[in-house]
Design a protein around this motif. Structure first.
Motif, mmCIF file in Angstrom:
data_model
loop_
_atom_site.group_PDB
_atom_site.id
_atom_site.type_symbol
_atom_site.label_atom_id
_atom_site.label_comp_id
_atom_site.label_asym_id
_atom_site.label_seq_id
_atom_site.Cartn_x
_atom_site.Cartn_y
_atom_site.Cartn_z
ATOM 1 N N LEU A 1 40.655 57.940 17.541
ATOM 2 C CA LEU A 1 39.700 56.966 17.007
ATOM 3 C C LEU A 1 40.143 55.529 17.245
ATOM 4 O O LEU A 1 39.507 54.589 16.818
ATOM 5 C CB LEU A 1 39.483 57.202 15.502
ATOM 6 C CG LEU A 1 38.636 58.414 15.158
ATOM 7 C CD1 LEU A 1 38.635 58.665 13.665
ATOM 8 C CD2 LEU A 1 37.193 58.216 15.644
ATOM 9 N N GLN A 2 41.270 55.363 17.937
ATOM 10 C CA GLN A 2 41.826 54.029 18.206
ATOM 11 C C GLN A 2 41.326 53.527 19.571
ATOM 12 O O GLN A 2 40.719 54.274 20.323
ATOM 13 C CB GLN A 2 43.363 54.130 18.192
ATOM 14 C CG GLN A 2 44.139 52.833 18.292
ATOM 15 C CD GLN A 2 43.804 51.785 17.241
ATOM 16 O OE1 GLN A 2 42.741 51.160 17.310
ATOM 17 N NE2 GLN A 2 44.718 51.599 16.275
ATOM 18 N N SER B 1 33.862 55.449 24.328
ATOM 19 C CA SER B 1 34.349 56.021 23.068
ATOM 20 C C SER B 1 35.589 56.878 23.298
ATOM 21 O O SER B 1 35.542 57.883 24.002
ATOM 22 C CB SER B 1 33.243 56.861 22.432
ATOM 23 O OG SER B 1 33.782 57.734 21.456
ATOM 24 N N THR B 2 36.699 56.505 22.662
ATOM 25 C CA THR B 2 37.939 57.264 22.789
ATOM 26 C C THR B 2 37.715 58.718 22.357
ATOM 27 O O THR B 2 38.169 59.658 23.027
ATOM 28 C CB THR B 2 39.043 56.656 21.910
ATOM 29 O OG1 THR B 2 39.033 55.237 22.058
ATOM 30 C CG2 THR B 2 40.408 57.191 22.287
ATOM 31 N N SER C 1 34.378 48.588 14.616
ATOM 32 C CA SER C 1 35.744 48.836 15.090
ATOM 33 C C SER C 1 36.787 48.556 14.019
ATOM 34 O O SER C 1 37.764 49.293 13.891
ATOM 35 C CB SER C 1 36.039 47.976 16.320
ATOM 36 O OG SER C 1 35.244 48.407 17.412
ATOM 37 N N LYS C 2 36.620 47.486 13.246
ATOM 38 C CA LYS C 2 37.650 47.104 12.284
ATOM 39 C C LYS C 2 37.383 47.680 10.899
ATOM 40 O O LYS C 2 38.277 47.662 10.047
ATOM 41 C CB LYS C 2 37.748 45.575 12.202
ATOM 42 C CG LYS C 2 37.896 44.864 13.552
ATOM 43 C CD LYS C 2 39.115 45.320 14.333
ATOM 44 C CE LYS C 2 39.319 44.486 15.609
ATOM 45 N NZ LYS C 2 38.306 44.744 16.667
ATOM 46 N N ALA D 1 36.256 52.629 12.781
ATOM 47 C CA ALA D 1 37.239 52.990 13.812
ATOM 48 C C ALA D 1 36.743 52.489 15.161
ATOM 49 O O ALA D 1 35.554 52.609 15.473
ATOM 50 C CB ALA D 1 37.427 54.497 13.866
ATOM 51 N N PRO D 2 37.654 51.946 15.966
ATOM 52 C CA PRO D 2 37.237 51.446 17.286
ATOM 53 C C PRO D 2 36.744 52.571 18.200
ATOM 54 O O PRO D 2 35.904 52.342 19.062
ATOM 55 C CB PRO D 2 38.519 50.835 17.873
ATOM 56 C CG PRO D 2 39.474 50.714 16.744
ATOM 57 C CD PRO D 2 39.086 51.741 15.727
ATOM 58 N N GLY D 3 37.306 53.793 17.991
ATOM 59 C CA GLY D 3 37.039 54.885 18.919
ATOM 60 C C GLY D 3 35.601 55.376 18.939
ATOM 61 O O GLY D 3 35.213 56.096 19.847
ATOM 62 N N VAL D 4 34.797 55.003 17.924
ATOM 63 C CA VAL D 4 33.376 55.368 17.991
ATOM 64 C C VAL D 4 32.587 54.384 18.848
ATOM 65 O O VAL D 4 31.469 54.679 19.250
ATOM 66 C CB VAL D 4 32.717 55.506 16.588
ATOM 67 C CG1 VAL D 4 33.385 56.625 15.801
ATOM 68 C CG2 VAL D 4 32.745 54.199 15.818
ATOM 69 N N TYR E 1 44.493 45.618 17.037
ATOM 70 C CA TYR E 1 44.211 46.987 16.601
ATOM 71 C C TYR E 1 44.135 47.077 15.090
ATOM 72 O O TYR E 1 45.010 46.564 14.397
ATOM 73 C CB TYR E 1 45.355 47.911 17.043
ATOM 74 C CG TYR E 1 45.416 48.220 18.499
ATOM 75 C CD1 TYR E 1 44.909 47.356 19.456
ATOM 76 C CD2 TYR E 1 46.010 49.398 18.930
ATOM 77 C CE1 TYR E 1 44.990 47.660 20.797
ATOM 78 C CE2 TYR E 1 46.100 49.716 20.272
ATOM 79 C CZ TYR E 1 45.582 48.844 21.204
ATOM 80 O OH TYR E 1 45.671 49.156 22.523
ATOM 81 N N PRO E 2 43.155 47.813 14.580
ATOM 82 C CA PRO E 2 43.208 48.171 13.162
ATOM 83 C C PRO E 2 44.283 49.244 12.942
ATOM 84 O O PRO E 2 44.743 49.870 13.892
ATOM 85 C CB PRO E 2 41.813 48.726 12.888
ATOM 86 C CG PRO E 2 41.315 49.201 14.198
ATOM 87 C CD PRO E 2 41.962 48.325 15.239
ATOM 88 N N ASP E 3 44.683 49.411 11.688
ATOM 89 C CA ASP E 3 45.706 50.393 11.345
ATOM 90 C C ASP E 3 45.095 51.799 11.387
ATOM 91 O O ASP E 3 44.194 52.100 10.594
ATOM 92 C CB ASP E 3 46.222 50.070 9.938
ATOM 93 C CG ASP E 3 47.354 50.984 9.514
ATOM 94 O OD1 ASP E 3 47.581 52.019 10.192
ATOM 95 O OD2 ASP E 3 48.008 50.676 8.500
ATOM 96 N N PRO E 4 45.567 52.663 12.293
ATOM 97 C CA PRO E 4 44.957 54.000 12.400
ATOM 98 C C PRO E 4 45.094 54.830 11.129
ATOM 99 O O PRO E 4 44.296 55.748 10.902
ATOM 100 C CB PRO E 4 45.692 54.647 13.576
ATOM 101 C CG PRO E 4 46.904 53.810 13.814
ATOM 102 C CD PRO E 4 46.624 52.454 13.278
ATOM 103 N N MET F 1 39.621 59.931 8.658
ATOM 104 C CA MET F 1 39.644 61.128 9.513
ATOM 105 C C MET F 1 38.958 62.326 8.843
ATOM 106 O O MET F 1 38.155 63.009 9.465
ATOM 107 C CB MET F 1 41.092 61.513 9.850
ATOM 108 C CG MET F 1 41.875 60.479 10.618
ATOM 109 S SD MET F 1 41.279 60.203 12.304
ATOM 110 C CE MET F 1 41.903 61.672 13.137
ATOM 111 N N PHE G 1 41.811 55.026 9.239
ATOM 112 C CA PHE G 1 40.590 55.679 9.727
ATOM 113 C C PHE G 1 40.236 56.847 8.794
ATOM 114 O O PHE G 1 41.111 57.655 8.459
ATOM 115 C CB PHE G 1 40.777 56.222 11.147
ATOM 116 C CG PHE G 1 41.132 55.174 12.165
ATOM 117 C CD1 PHE G 1 40.807 53.834 11.978
ATOM 118 C CD2 PHE G 1 41.792 55.535 13.340
ATOM 119 C CE1 PHE G 1 41.139 52.875 12.940
ATOM 120 C CE2 PHE G 1 42.125 54.588 14.297
ATOM 121 C CZ PHE G 1 41.798 53.254 14.094
#
Lengths: 389, 389
Positions: free
Chosen positions: B55-56, B261-262, A227-228, A231-234, A28-31, A36, A34
């Motif tokens: 976004l994680q 996508s989260t 992702s890294k 953000a992974p969530g996209v 995991y990257p560090d949230p 935001m 992100f």
């Protein structure tokens, strides 16, 4: 379906939800990194300017403005390409699936680093390949061993590599070896799948040219991910390949899921246009460099000398090697998890064929400093006790 | 790779960008119906409450709150299931890819309606199946013909159907036939892939139970999508299947793209929690009902009697059948596009085996009333002239 592995990654994703656990497991990257606020503004803008197009279908190969931004950035980094050389995908993982789907038939040989990325083994498994794993050292894949391996597997179709800050070991393929890899791929008519999720996370030294930039015969499928670095969530990444290969990957993308999210593609393109992602990445690198330094310094302090670990120049991982008789999976299950609530990824899962029991992958990203130090101390104490038996 | 078709869908997606063209081609929902304000607020909330989790990475099978909302809604509609019976996917298309990947080997037989959804043929093509197409009429797939077909193809593995407002014909499978389909699937040990993107878009009559709700042996993979009831740009859908099947589909999802996508999953879950999607769908149905009525009324006026078309109770399409000797692809290319700037999808592309030249699929969604009427008039004039020759 026989090829599907029990999912160690998924188990780790689940473990990640326990707040008491100090997990060095996920990649995991560090949230906290992100962007935001920037993304919030961008989504707000995209969804309030009566621009319903951002929620409609679009081109299967990806929004043109995003493909252009990705191509610009790759070109600035030395991997020259245009918007039409780029396919937008669902994170790097989809690049592995689509490339495997394109070239692999059951029983075909895939050449990988040994160990290699678990997600790649999971992506390839449904196509039921065989593996020819190649030794790695601190300069990445061993080219003499690759040459021998290719001689022994003349029908090999695909070479999969993570040349930069490899998952799971953190090592980086040297420039000389990259040149030789391309020569060997040309000679053996291999497709090379270059997976670069950590490439931008370099904490020291200078960037080494991508395999794609050294590619002389259009044999490299270059895969990258937001992702890294965002953000992974996209869930967005890219594939760059020779026109005939990219055309086929594009058709497979259409077949697999029609397209990626128009909204997320528009937001990412806007981010790349309105903000300086390289400056954002430099900020992230400062944080991860600190984490890496802290992790390596703490490991130096707490680990007995018979435990070795890599000292990566970037990325998210260090790779621990214990004495041959040490079983990291047993140790984690029986000692580390119950007595210290600390987790890593046991190394066995990263070996395509012969699973070595005495390794572990540690990720130093996304853990607060205090917990990182605390977790490694707890682990070091238990390792010393175990090795003293 | 031999199985990949030239992409008619992708060509249509490109055509859709020409503002002068009156296209009845795409299966696009009307962008005026996307709940932009609601989604804008939701994304704003998700991205500004310091909730970096959106976004994680998350669970591969999908955010638990979204799976629970989907299960609640399906259960309210008569397809009883729980959150753990749901896999979140990238729109319905991914459900077709993953199901095909699960069960098909090269040369296996897939039973489909004749004609069938082009996207399904595109999804299945990489797995190199053979097809056993089954006749349809105004009540959907002909069960006598299905029974004969299964007798002739005893090794068939998969039956693919769009039971509600089928793409491309708009017809709906009757309840009696659904029951018989399940009996036949049980007897022949088929996996049934029930694709329901248009199910909620019913403009008259009452909902007919899903095949999944009639499934007695866990043979149905039920696939649905938010593309037509929320927005395609979020790229989200769901698959519901028996536990052993869903587990395997979940591993294939992990292999294919890690997860959806989260952020989009969180936004969709929030939308389902904070707003009344059924009321939103009722509003959409009012718009589409009007469009359907206008399209059918105009077709009644402008088309000569030798051109027949379906009168669907819902969905986005009507299916035109011209005299046997009429070639709709030639007509569009040589006459309709150059002289009237009007497009539809020529019917040939929807036939898995023997391509009939004399059909066309018309979508009535997403076109302003005036342009819809204008386009059909222009088309009717040219069709009459062509048939008068």
């Amino acid at each position: 379906m026989s090829g599907i592995r029990p999912s160690a990654i998924r188990e780790l994703l689940r473990l990640g939800d326990d707040p008491d656990l100090i997990s060095f497991g996920g990649g995991y990257p560090d949230p906290a990194l992100f962007p935001m606020n920037e993304l919030s503004e961008i989504f707000h803008e995209l969804l309030t300017t009566a621009n319903a197009r951002t929620l409609q279908y679009t081109e299967s190969r990806g929004l043109p403005e995003l493909r252009a931004r990705i191509a610009d950035r790759l070109t600035r980094g030395g991997t020259t390409c245009g918007a039409d050389d780029v396919l937008v995908i669902q994170g790097g993982q989809q690049g592995l699936d689509l490339t495997a789907k394109l070239v692999l038939n059951a029983g075909d040989t895939v050449v990988t680093e040994n160990p290699t990325f678990l997600g790649a083994l999971i992506a390839f498994a449904p196509y039921e390949p065989r593996y020819a794993p190649v030794r790695i050292d601190e300069d990445g894949m061993d080219m003499d061993h690759l040459e021998e391996t290719l001689a022994r597997h003349p029908g090999a179709r695909l070479l999969y590599t993570v040349p930069d800050f490899q998952n799971p070991t953190g090592v980086t393929l040297s420039l000389d070896r990259r040149r030789r890899l391309i020569e060997l791929a040309n000679r053996h008519e291999l497709l090379v799948l270059e997976d670069t999720p950590y490439r931008d996370l370099r904490y020291e030294g200078t960037h080494i040219p991508t395999l794609k930039s050294l590619d002389t015969e259009g044999r490299v499928v270059h895969v990258g991910s937001f992702s890294k670095i965002l953000a992974p969530g996209v869930r967005l990444g890219w594939a760059v390949a020779a026109p005939d290969v990219l055309e086929k990957l594009g058709l497979l993308k259409l077949a697999a899921d029609t397209q990626s999210s128009t909204l997320n593609m528009a937001a990412t393109a806007t981010y790349l246009g309105q903000y300086d992602i390289d400056s954002h990445i430099a900020d992230a690198c400062a944080v991860y460099r600190h984490k890496r330094d802290l992790a390596l310094k703490t490991l130096d302090e707490v680990m007995p000398p018979e435990v070795r670990f890599t000292r990566p120049d970037g990325g998210l991982f260090t790779w621990l090697t214990f004495p041959d008789t040490f079983d990291t999976a047993d140790f984690m299950r029986q000692t580390l998890l119950p007595h210290a609530k600390v987790a890593y990824v046991p190394g066995t899962t990263f070996f395509p064929t012969q699973q070595e029991p005495n390794h572990a992958r540690l990720s130093f990203s996304g853990i607060a400093d205090e917990r990182l130090v605390d977790g490694l101390h707890r682990m070091g104490d238990l390792v010393r006790r175990e090795l003293a038996h």
